[in-house]
Design an enzyme around this catalytic site. Structure first.
Site, PDB file in Angstrom:
ATOM      1  CD  GLU A 281      -3.069   0.769   2.001  1.00 34.26           C
ATOM      2  OE1 GLU A 281      -2.624   0.348   3.178  1.00 34.26           O
ATOM      3  OE2 GLU A 281      -4.383   1.098   1.716  1.00 34.26           O
ATOM      4  CG  HIS A 302       5.109 -29.667   0.256  1.00 32.32           C
ATOM      5  ND1 HIS A 302       5.241 -30.733   0.081  1.00 32.32           N
ATOM      6  CD2 HIS A 302       5.959 -29.298   1.445  1.00 32.32           C
ATOM      7  CE1 HIS A 302       6.486 -31.481   0.850  1.00 32.32           C
ATOM      8  NE2 HIS A 302       6.527 -30.367   1.689  1.00 32.32           N
ATOM      9  CE  LYS A 415     -11.766   2.633   0.546  1.00 34.84           C
ATOM     10  NZ  LYS A 415     -11.387   3.485   1.395  1.00 34.84           N
TER      11      LYS A 415
HETATM   12  O1  PA5 Z   1      -2.754   2.109   5.859  1.00 37.63           O
HETATM   13  C1  PA5 Z   1      -3.766   2.773   5.552  1.00 37.63           C
HETATM   14  O2  PA5 Z   1      -3.954   4.026   5.793  1.00 37.63           O
HETATM   15  C2  PA5 Z   1      -5.268   2.103   5.449  1.00 37.63           C
HETATM   16  O3  PA5 Z   1      -4.747   0.818   5.243  1.00 37.63           O
HETATM   17  C3  PA5 Z   1      -6.113   2.168   6.418  1.00 37.63           C
HETATM   18  O4  PA5 Z   1      -5.585   1.602   7.647  1.00 37.63           O
HETATM   19  C4  PA5 Z   1      -7.599   1.339   6.202  1.00 37.63           C
HETATM   20  O5  PA5 Z   1      -7.978   1.649   4.842  1.00 37.63           O
HETATM   21  C5  PA5 Z   1      -8.498   1.510   7.001  1.00 37.63           C
HETATM   22  O6  PA5 Z   1      -8.612   3.115   7.237  1.00 37.63           O
HETATM   23  P1  PA5 Z   1      -9.818   3.737   8.531  1.00 37.63           P
HETATM   24  O7  PA5 Z   1      -8.739   3.478   9.738  1.00 37.63           O
HETATM   25  O8  PA5 Z   1      -9.584   5.076   8.231  1.00 37.63           O
HETATM   26  O9  PA5 Z   1     -10.688   2.995   8.711  1.00 37.63           O
END
Ligand code: PA5
Length: 425
Positions: A281, A302, A415
């Site tokens: 990410e 495996h 989204k």
């Molecule tokens: O690392 C990040 O920013 C994301 O993975 C968020 O943690 C995730 O999308 C959840 O976001 P939120 O805490 O606003 O619900």
């Protein structure tokens, strides 16, 4: 016990020329210096950098007190959250397997109806339920709807006043989640403004559920500080985080496309998921970066092991090796003939070690660039070190790639489509 984490690199095909790694580390010295000093460009996102800002000893003591109240009352504790907001605590809880205290469950990390229904059914089997909804701005769909369902479940079961004592929420001060807590007397914990989800292990977000599970978060944060001090002190050429970031960048430039984290202790499975999230990410932007994948061995040998040995040579492999001999099960003698007598008297631990060494030899001899982190043990101090290590090196790695470590614009695409289908706009 020597609790140093080391990194080594085996390059049987001489993919890197002699001195190339050190040269590039020297060139990258300004990147390290900026990260250590605190880069003004990222000042809104690096509240985790010093550890003390987001996880001071006083804050840790406060979280331990809150957790003690939950542990005294709860049979089961549900952490609601997704992505960076739940991965780090789940990783530690799965790895350190506390034997006492409440059963730990997770919700808000899936929209599967079956999972939600099963969670509600499971909760019916326990006398005393507590929950914590973790959501930075409280806009994400998954934790939002799971929190609503679980809140109502608690209210129905215990009545509004008693339910409120069992509800925790962790969000940004001033957010709608904060308001909800104020309006209904839920306990509010802090998701620091200057810390994003996947860096939030160094805050209430990661530390509170760990403390509820019985993990020593004093040790976790001591490990984080230990690694911070080390990374801030080491020069560019020997800096273990910069070396890792530079190696990954060099190998990407030489055509490698995937980095596989390999380990032989399945209790690291969820730690590996956290590692995948941290790198994918943060780095996967602007058509670049290594794609992080995992091999949990010996099981995955495996399966994906075949591809690694003979498939497209696009994988680099990063081994996570544990030094501590932490359990012992010997193979007993057996009068019935099963043809495994060559293993009689040997310990599972040593057999696993032979599998690890054999895998490293086979893969490196194939020419796969193999990195190895040697870690002292799977314990709170070491996990604390690893958390700080990987988020700091991921930040450096993003800087070398030229991408912003702290945003995730790509996750909006699905989204947008989903919200249209759900009639949000
Ligand atoms: O690392 C990040 O920013 C994301 O993975 C968020 O943690 C995730 O999308 C959840 O976001 P939120 O805490 O606003 O619900």
């Amino acid at each position: 016990m020597d609790n140093t984490i080391t990194l080594s690199f085996v390059d049987k095909k001489n993919i890197l020329s002699p001195g190339e790694l050190e040269d590039r580390c020297r060139q990258a010295a300004p990147v390290l210096a900026r990260a250590v000093a605190g880069d003004p460009r990222y000042q809104d996102f690096t509240g985790w950098r010093t550890v003390d800002e987001s996880a001071s000893p006083e804050r840790v003591a406060f979280l331990q007190e809150q957790a003690a109240r939950v542990r005294a009352g709860a049979d089961v504790f549900v952490t609601i959250g997704i992505g960076g907001s739940n991965q780090s605590s789940r990783a530690a809880i799965k790895a350190l397997r506390p034997k006492d205290g409440p059963v730990m469950l997770w919700a808000g990390n899936t929209i599967s109806a079956r999972e939600m229904a099963d969670t509600l059914e499971t909760l019916d089997g326990y006398r005393s339920v507590y929950i914590d909804c973790i959501a930075k701005n409280f806009e994400t769909l998954e934790p939002g709807i799971a929190f609503r369902v679980l809140r109502q479940y608690l209210e129905k079961r215990y009545g509004e006043t008693e339910a409120a004592k069992r509800i925790f929420a962790t969000g940004t001060p001033g957010s709608t989640l904060h308001q909800l807590c104020k309006d209904h007397s839920y306990t509010f914990l802090t998701f620091p403004e200057r810390v994003g989800g996947r860096f939030s292990v160094i805050s209430d977000v990661g530390l509170f559920p760990m403390a509820v599970a019985g993990i020593d978060i004093g040790e976790i944060t001591a490990g984080m500080r230990q690694m911070r001090d080390r990374l801030f002190a080491e020069g560019a050429e020997e800096n273990i985080a910069l070396r890792y970031a530079v190696l990954r960048k060099l190998l990407l430039e030489k055509g490698y496309a995937l980095e596989m984290l390999s380990f032989f202790e399945p209790r690291l499975d969820f730690f590996a998921k956290w590692w995948v999230q941290t790198f994918a990410e943060s780095e996967g932007k602007e058509d670049t970066a290594l794609y992080p994948i995992v091999s949990s061995n010996s099981e995955d040998l495996h399966a994906v092991g075949q591809y690694v040995q003979q498939g497209r040579p696009v994988i680099i492999e990063t081994f996570l090796t544990v030094r501590e001999r932490d359990a012992s099960v010997r193979i007993p003698p057996e009068p019935k003939k099963d043809y495994f007598d060559y293993l009689t008297g040997k310990d599972f631990w040593d057999i696993n070690e032979a599998a690890r060494k054999g895998t490293f030899a086979a893969h490196s001899q194939r020419g796969i660039p193999c990195l190895e982190f040697s870690i002292p043990a799977i314990d709170a101090r070491t996990l604390g070190q690893l958390y700080y290590y990987f988020i700091f090196s991921c930040y450096l790695s993003c800087e070398l790639l030229g991408v912003n470590p702290f945003d995730q614009p790509g996750v909006e695409a699905y989204k947008h489509q989903m919200f249209q289908l759900l009639g949000k706009y």
